[in-house]
Write a protein that holds these residues in place. Sequence first.
Motif, PDB file in Angstrom:
ATOM      1  N   HIS A  77      -1.239   5.280   8.298  1.00 52.19           N
ATOM      2  CA  HIS A  77      -0.251   4.282   8.739  1.00 52.19           C
ATOM      3  C   HIS A  77      -0.218   3.120   7.758  1.00 52.19           C
ATOM      4  O   HIS A  77      -1.264   2.585   7.394  1.00 52.19           O
ATOM      5  N   THR A  97      -9.174  -0.716  13.608  1.00 51.38           N
ATOM      6  CA  THR A  97      -7.767  -0.788  13.191  1.00 51.38           C
ATOM      7  C   THR A  97      -6.792  -0.688  14.364  1.00 51.38           C
ATOM      8  O   THR A  97      -7.129  -0.161  15.431  1.00 51.38           O
ATOM      9  N   ASP A  98      -5.589  -1.174  14.118  1.00 55.32           N
ATOM     10  CA  ASP A  98      -4.481  -0.956  15.049  1.00 55.32           C
ATOM     11  C   ASP A  98      -4.036   0.505  15.001  1.00 55.32           C
ATOM     12  O   ASP A  98      -3.613   1.093  15.988  1.00 55.32           O
ATOM     13  N   HIS A 101      -8.200   4.775   6.324  1.00 50.79           N
ATOM     14  CA  HIS A 101      -7.463   5.871   6.965  1.00 50.79           C
ATOM     15  C   HIS A 101      -7.779   7.163   6.218  1.00 50.79           C
ATOM     16  O   HIS A 101      -8.224   7.085   5.071  1.00 50.79           O
ATOM     17  N   ARG A 135      -4.845   1.701   1.655  1.00 47.81           N
ATOM     18  CA  ARG A 135      -4.786   0.706   2.742  1.00 47.81           C
ATOM     19  C   ARG A 135      -4.797  -0.722   2.218  1.00 47.81           C
ATOM     20  O   ARG A 135      -5.509  -1.024   1.251  1.00 47.81           O
ATOM     21  N   TRP A 136      -4.066  -1.560   2.889  1.00 49.78           N
ATOM     22  CA  TRP A 136      -4.161  -2.990   2.686  1.00 49.78           C
ATOM     23  C   TRP A 136      -4.497  -3.538   4.062  1.00 49.78           C
ATOM     24  O   TRP A 136      -3.618  -3.654   4.914  1.00 49.78           O
ATOM     25  N   CYS A 153       0.792  -1.231   0.000  1.00 49.46           N
ATOM     26  CA  CYS A 153       0.000   0.000   0.000  1.00 49.46           C
ATOM     27  C   CYS A 153       0.828   1.286   0.000  1.00 49.46           C
ATOM     28  O   CYS A 153       2.026   1.242  -0.216  1.00 49.46           O
ATOM     29  N   HIS A 190      -3.593   8.071   1.941  1.00 49.39           N
ATOM     30  CA  HIS A 190      -3.296   6.670   2.272  1.00 49.39           C
ATOM     31  C   HIS A 190      -4.030   5.728   1.350  1.00 49.39           C
ATOM     32  O   HIS A 190      -5.191   5.938   1.024  1.00 49.39           O
TER      33      HIS A 190
HETATM   34  N1  GLU Z   1      -2.660  -2.071   9.921  1.00 46.37           N
HETATM   35  C1  GLU Z   1      -3.313  -0.977   9.333  1.00 46.37           C
HETATM   36  C2  GLU Z   1      -4.763  -1.311   9.021  1.00 46.37           C
HETATM   37  O1  GLU Z   1      -5.156  -2.438   8.968  1.00 46.37           O
HETATM   38  C3  GLU Z   1      -2.595  -0.441   8.095  1.00 46.37           C
HETATM   39  C4  GLU Z   1      -2.538  -1.442   6.961  1.00 46.37           C
HETATM   40  C5  GLU Z   1      -1.755  -0.892   5.770  1.00 46.37           C
HETATM   41  O2  GLU Z   1      -2.362  -0.233   4.911  1.00 46.37           O
HETATM   42  O3  GLU Z   1      -0.529  -1.112   5.721  1.00 46.37           O
HETATM   43  O4  GLU Z   1      -5.548  -0.445   8.845  1.00 46.37           O
END
Ligand code: GLU
Length: 211
Positions: free
Chosen positions: A100, A125-126, A87, A74-75, A2, A72
């Motif tokens: 992130h 999300t984290d 995000h 996202r994956w 991503c 962003h």
């Molecule tokens: N861990 C984050 C999420 O699941 C970021 C995943 C990413 O896009 O690298 O939202």
Amino acid sequence: MCGIVGYVGEQDALEVVLGGLRRLEYRGYDSAGVAVLGADGVLRTERKAGKLANLEKELAEESLPGTLGIGHTRWATHGAPTDRNAHPHLDCANKVAVVHNGTIENFEQLVVGLDARGHERRSDTDTEVVAHLVEERYAGDLAATVRGICKDLEGSFVLVVAHQDEPDLVVAARRNLPLVVGLGEGENFLGSDVTAFIAHTREALAVDQDQ
Ligand code: GLU
């Protein structure tokens, strides 16, 4: 893995950030989002599951004027690929926006404390923990705040953070994933790689591990 984009300068931030996200599409993603800090001091976000075209369609109906922006693709690793989990993520007061890439492995421990202290989480999300940690710890210096938070994070991350109270600043940090700064005149860029800002500058600095 991503993509991430940041911009501070004099151009229309939304256009620069979307352009960067488009050039990072090859990296793969399941949702996308942007935040722009307006001249009125308000952070505005738009997030959408699916292709960047879905996000662009939403943005066609709404203007996000400003010269500071983060974006962003996202994956999803924590939480389904939905609008809600896309995000940027915000703190409770909508003053902090965070994007992130990567995973924050100790986020469950951090969540326990944040929940106990009354934060209202709005995603699965984290990533969102970082926005709330900034909210708690910010005392006028965003770079110092993010530096301190990174010490408490485990895992891999590129973090890009904006705070309403510092309208000329985007703070970024990285561990185990790539991040590049693009240097312009009166403007600077952040990207997962140089393709994010190659249309604007060819001067780039790689950000070191834990920098
Ligand atoms: N861990 C984050 C999420 O699941 C970021 C995943 C990413 O896009 O690298 O939202």
